[in-house]
Design a protein around this motif. Structure first.
Motif, PDB file in Angstrom:
ATOM      1  N   VAL A  24      -6.529  66.006  11.356  1.00  0.00           N
ATOM      2  CA  VAL A  24      -5.747  64.970  10.649  1.00  0.00           C
ATOM      3  C   VAL A  24      -4.746  64.335  11.620  1.00  0.00           C
ATOM      4  CG1 VAL A  24      -4.095  64.496   8.795  1.00  0.00           C
ATOM      5  CG2 VAL A  24      -6.004  66.075   8.381  1.00  0.00           C
ATOM      6  N   ILE A  83       2.974  56.230   6.307  1.00  0.00           N
ATOM      7  CA  ILE A  83       2.418  57.500   5.828  1.00  0.00           C
ATOM      8  C   ILE A  83       3.505  58.300   5.127  1.00  0.00           C
ATOM      9  CG2 ILE A  83       1.228  59.637   6.474  1.00  0.00           C
ATOM     10  CD1 ILE A  83      -0.409  57.195   7.237  1.00  0.00           C
ATOM     11  N   LEU A  85       3.957  62.061   3.278  1.00  0.00           N
ATOM     12  CA  LEU A  85       3.289  63.365   3.182  1.00  0.00           C
ATOM     13  C   LEU A  85       4.033  64.251   2.189  1.00  0.00           C
ATOM     14  CD1 LEU A  85       1.138  65.291   4.555  1.00  0.00           C
ATOM     15  CD2 LEU A  85       3.010  65.999   6.047  1.00  0.00           C
ATOM     16  N   ILE A 110      -0.040  55.004   2.773  1.00  0.00           N
ATOM     17  CA  ILE A 110      -0.963  56.074   2.412  1.00  0.00           C
ATOM     18  C   ILE A 110      -0.135  57.280   1.995  1.00  0.00           C
ATOM     19  CG2 ILE A 110      -2.872  57.553   3.160  1.00  0.00           C
ATOM     20  CD1 ILE A 110      -3.483  55.469   5.362  1.00  0.00           C
ATOM     21  N   ILE A 112      -0.334  60.961   1.489  1.00  0.00           N
ATOM     22  CA  ILE A 112      -1.192  62.113   1.771  1.00  0.00           C
ATOM     23  C   ILE A 112      -0.548  63.315   1.098  1.00  0.00           C
ATOM     24  CG2 ILE A 112      -2.178  63.596   3.555  1.00  0.00           C
ATOM     25  CD1 ILE A 112      -2.017  61.325   5.533  1.00  0.00           C
ATOM     26  N   ARG A 146     -10.652  61.879  -1.459  1.00  0.00           N
ATOM     27  CA  ARG A 146     -10.403  63.293  -1.177  1.00  0.00           C
ATOM     28  C   ARG A 146     -11.349  63.734  -0.066  1.00  0.00           C
ATOM     29  NH1 ARG A 146     -11.503  66.044  -6.063  1.00  0.00           N
ATOM     30  NH2 ARG A 146      -9.291  66.025  -6.593  1.00  0.00           N
ATOM     31  N   ILE A 157      -9.620  59.339   6.866  1.00  0.00           N
ATOM     32  CA  ILE A 157      -8.441  58.602   7.383  1.00  0.00           C
ATOM     33  C   ILE A 157      -8.825  57.139   7.630  1.00  0.00           C
ATOM     34  CG2 ILE A 157      -6.809  58.400   9.316  1.00  0.00           C
ATOM     35  CD1 ILE A 157      -6.072  60.887   7.882  1.00  0.00           C
ATOM     36  N   ALA A 160      -8.956  55.315   4.371  1.00  0.00           N
ATOM     37  CA  ALA A 160      -7.603  55.143   3.825  1.00  0.00           C
ATOM     38  C   ALA A 160      -6.876  53.996   4.545  1.00  0.00           C
ATOM     39  CB  ALA A 160      -6.813  56.446   3.946  1.00  0.00           C
ATOM     40  N   TYR A 173      -4.160  56.667  -1.890  1.00  0.00           N
ATOM     41  CA  TYR A 173      -3.924  58.100  -2.005  1.00  0.00           C
ATOM     42  C   TYR A 173      -5.002  58.872  -1.254  1.00  0.00           C
ATOM     43  CZ  TYR A 173      -3.499  62.800  -3.716  1.00  0.00           C
ATOM     44  OH  TYR A 173      -3.381  64.172  -3.757  1.00  0.00           O
ATOM     45  N   LEU A 174      -4.573  59.861  -0.477  1.00  0.00           N
ATOM     46  CA  LEU A 174      -5.522  60.712   0.250  1.00  0.00           C
ATOM     47  C   LEU A 174      -5.225  62.164  -0.095  1.00  0.00           C
ATOM     48  CD1 LEU A 174      -7.846  60.692   2.339  1.00  0.00           C
ATOM     49  CD2 LEU A 174      -6.100  60.944   4.124  1.00  0.00           C
ATOM     50  N   ASP A 175      -6.181  62.803  -0.731  1.00  0.00           N
ATOM     51  CA  ASP A 175      -6.009  64.168  -1.224  1.00  0.00           C
ATOM     52  C   ASP A 175      -6.586  65.159  -0.209  1.00  0.00           C
ATOM     53  OD1 ASP A 175      -5.412  65.532  -4.061  1.00  0.00           O
ATOM     54  OD2 ASP A 175      -7.136  66.561  -3.170  1.00  0.00           O
ATOM     55  N   LEU A 176      -5.739  66.048   0.289  1.00  0.00           N
ATOM     56  CA  LEU A 176      -6.205  67.026   1.274  1.00  0.00           C
ATOM     57  C   LEU A 176      -5.946  68.440   0.734  1.00  0.00           C
ATOM     58  CD1 LEU A 176      -4.879  65.445   4.627  1.00  0.00           C
ATOM     59  CD2 LEU A 176      -7.056  65.034   3.461  1.00  0.00           C
TER      60      LEU A 176
END
Ligand SMILES: Cc1ncc(C[n+]2csc(CCOP(=O)(O)OP(=O)(O)O)c2C)c(N)n1
Ligand SMILES: [Mg+2]
Length: 582
Positions: A24, A83, A85, A110, A112, A146, A157, A160, A173-176
């Motif tokens: 990431v 970003i 987080l 984004i 995350i 995701r 990434i 996104a 939205y980025l689901d990790l």
């Protein structure tokens, strides 16, 4: 390429491995992301450490909403996705307001968030911070993804980033999931799985016939007007926009965050004659501005219509990146779809070298209104009442911004917002950051932190005392990173005013009233910042000048007459009225 401890491969040789954490970080760095705004905790604490170790700037906040607002405005200022987080469920939800606000305002960001174990979440078995975050985020984001496998991080990434900045920008939205971070894979394979996004926000060239239609309509105008929106500011096509305005000689009206695109003191700026030019214009060219509530939906009395729903008779040209925007509220006669820079360049080519200036009658009528309104305002600003009112305090802020045109002005509140917007001239593009489309409270300190981090210029945050409260704990963040931010709290003892009383005579104060005479300046002193209590314009001026000079985090408690404001500032009419008769 970040790698983790080498592992002994089955063949007996040493295999370099990497993992989700590093992939990431590498993917972000590969795409030119240099800053993360966030708040640590399970499962992303180690990620924040590793990101810092890898050379990313990690700015930690006291609440995720402020980190999210910082990311969003960093995106607006840089055209790179900001970003944010966060941890799972509650941290994610705290960031979500900022994500939704970013989408509404077309800021690329984004969010995350780490998330809990999929198998447990999907069976609702009660995991630590269990929530189906992807489903919750989807309706509020421009896109939501995701990633389940380390080998897909590069794609995740890249998607996104593209979603955030291409076309009309927005929140992604980025689901990790927690498990992803620890997943390992062969380092070389990991490296080749990453994607450096090529041309993330491709230019979108408008069609020639659309440009011609717009130019023809503009040519027919007797009373033309240009409205510049936040989208025009975002586009960073400042020279082209200025040329278009100046070559056509058309008066223009900047929306709040487009102020300074051309200096507010420009002779074609019609801000001081807004209520004359909107109903008076016959052809209006919207550039990166939507006909939403902030422009009274393009109809009604503001536009010269007979009643609140009827059309004023204007024809509209709309320059916008989204082909869906036209006709959202009223008929658009000439939509021009493309990125603002390309559209304005095409329009410039279309108008050619010998464009006639608008009829003198229109220009002189506007100039007359402007002159009168500016003179009236100057009279009001020159008064020196005690306690200070919004005008006498903002007269100081206006001078300070004039003397420091590169400083960034962050602004929220109701009266503290509306008066600042109309009184404080902006001189350069993208220097005014405010509550945007929603009129949202709480952006103040997040925007201020990001503005200082991204621009390294001094930041002045003009805050209503209520507005400030939404993100006030971040004064610690200002001090921790030693940011050159001067917060001015316009302290009128409450929401809109401090004069309401409890009609029952009971011990609770009215819902809009705060502790009277509060000393917000003491808050920042707790963290080593400079606190100043200012009760006169002179004290305010001295404190602001010193804050700019010293670049020390400063909070000025500016005491404002608690009776000076009006309900909801300039939008009193949006309050529903009770029909109850007694
Ligand atoms: C998230 C959010 N909650 C509530 C509101 C409603 N609201 C609009 S302005 C405002 C505060 C106005 O008071 P203040 O910031 O002190 O400004 P003043 O008018 O007193 O100068 C509030 C609570 C909002 N816009 N956003
Ligand atoms: Mg107030």
């Amino acid at each position: 390429m970040g790698t983790v401890e080498p592992q002994v491969a089955q063949s007996g040789g040493v295999q370099e491995v990497t993992d989700g954490f590093h992939l990431v970080i590498d993917a972000l760095k590969l795409n030119g992301i240099d800053t993360i705004f966030g708040l640590p905790g399970i499962p992303i604490t180690d990620f924040t450490r590793m990101a810092q170790a890898a050379g990313l700037r990690v700015i930690s906040f006291r609440h995720e909403q402020n980190a999210g607002n910082a990311a969003a405005i960093a995106g607006f200022m840089t055209q790179k996705p900001g970003i944010c987080l966060t941890v799972s469920a509650p941290g994610f939800l705290n960031g979500l307001t900022a994500l939704a606000n970013a989408t509404t305002n077309c800021f690329p960001m984004i969010l995350i968030s780490g998330s809990s174990e999929r198998e447990i979440v999907d069976l609702q078995q009660g995991d630590y911070e269990e929530m189906d975050q992807l489903a919750v985020a989807r309706p509020l984001a421009k896109a939501a993804f995701r990633v389940l496998h380390a080998g897909d991080i590069g794609v995740g990434i890249a998607r996104a980033i593209r979603a955030a900045v291409s076309g009309r920008p927005g929140g992604v939205y980025l689901d990790l999931p927690a498990k992803l971070f620890a997943q390992t894979m062969d380092a070389a394979a990991g490296k080749t799985s990453l994607i450096k996004v090529v041309d993330a926000a491709p230019r979108q060239i408008p069609a020639q016939d659309a440009v011609k239609r717009a130019v023809d309509l503009l040519k027919s105008a007797k009373k033309p007007l240009i409205v510049l929106g936040k989208g025009a500011a975002y586009a960073q096509a400042d020279n082209e926009i200025r040329s278009l305005v100046e070559k056509t000689g058309i008066p223009y009206l900047p929306m709040s965050m487009a102020k300074g695109l051309l200096p507010d003191t420009h002779e074609q700026c019609a801000s001081a004659a807004r209520s004359f030019v909107l109903p008076g214009a016959d052809v209006v060219m919207l550039i990166g501005a939507r006909l939403n509530w902030l422009l009274s939906h393009g109809k009604g009395k503001t536009w010269g219509g007979k009643d609140h729903k009827s059309w004023g008779g204007q024809k509209f040209i709309q320059v916008d990146i989204s082909p869906q925007e036209a006709d959202s509220n009223v008929r658009i006669d000439a939509p021009v779809v493309g990125d603002i820079g390309s559209c304005v360049s095409a329009l410039l080519a279309g108008i050619g070298a010998s464009w006639p200036k608008p009829p003198a009658e229109w220009l002189s009528a506007i100039a007359e209104r402007k002159k009168n309104n500016i003179a009236k305002m100057a009279e009001t600003l020159a008064k020196n009442p005690s306690p200070m009112n919004f005008h006498s305090a903002l007269n100081v802020v206006r001078d300070i911004i004039k003397a420091n045109p590169d400083a960034i002005l962050v602004n929220e509140g109701a009266n503290a917002l509306d008066f600042t917007r109309s009184i404080v001239d902006m001189h350069k593009p993208r220097k005014r950051l405010d509550v945007g489309t929603w009129g949202i409270m709480g952006i103040g300190m997040g925007f201020a932190v990001a503005a200082a981090v991204v621009s390294r210029q001094p930041v002045i945050a003009i805050e209503g005392d209520s507005a400030f409260g939404f993100s006030g704990m971040e004064v610690e963040t200002l001090c921790r990173y030693n940011l050159p931010v001067c917060v001015v709290v316009f302290n009128n003892n409450g929401v809109y005013r401090g004069t309401d009383v409890n009609p029952t005579g009971g011990p609770d104060v009215a819902p809009t009233v705060f502790v009277k005479g509060a000393r917000y300046d003491k808050l920042i002193e707790a963290f080593g910042g400079v606190g100043v209590h200012a009760t006169t314009p002179d004290e305010l001026r001295k404190a602001m000048e010193e804050a700019i000079r010293s670049r020390k985090p400063t909070l000025i408690n500016a005491v404002i007459d608690e009776a000076a404001g009006t309900e909801s500032g300039r939008i009193t009419s949006l309050n529903p009225k009770s029909g109850e008769k007694k």
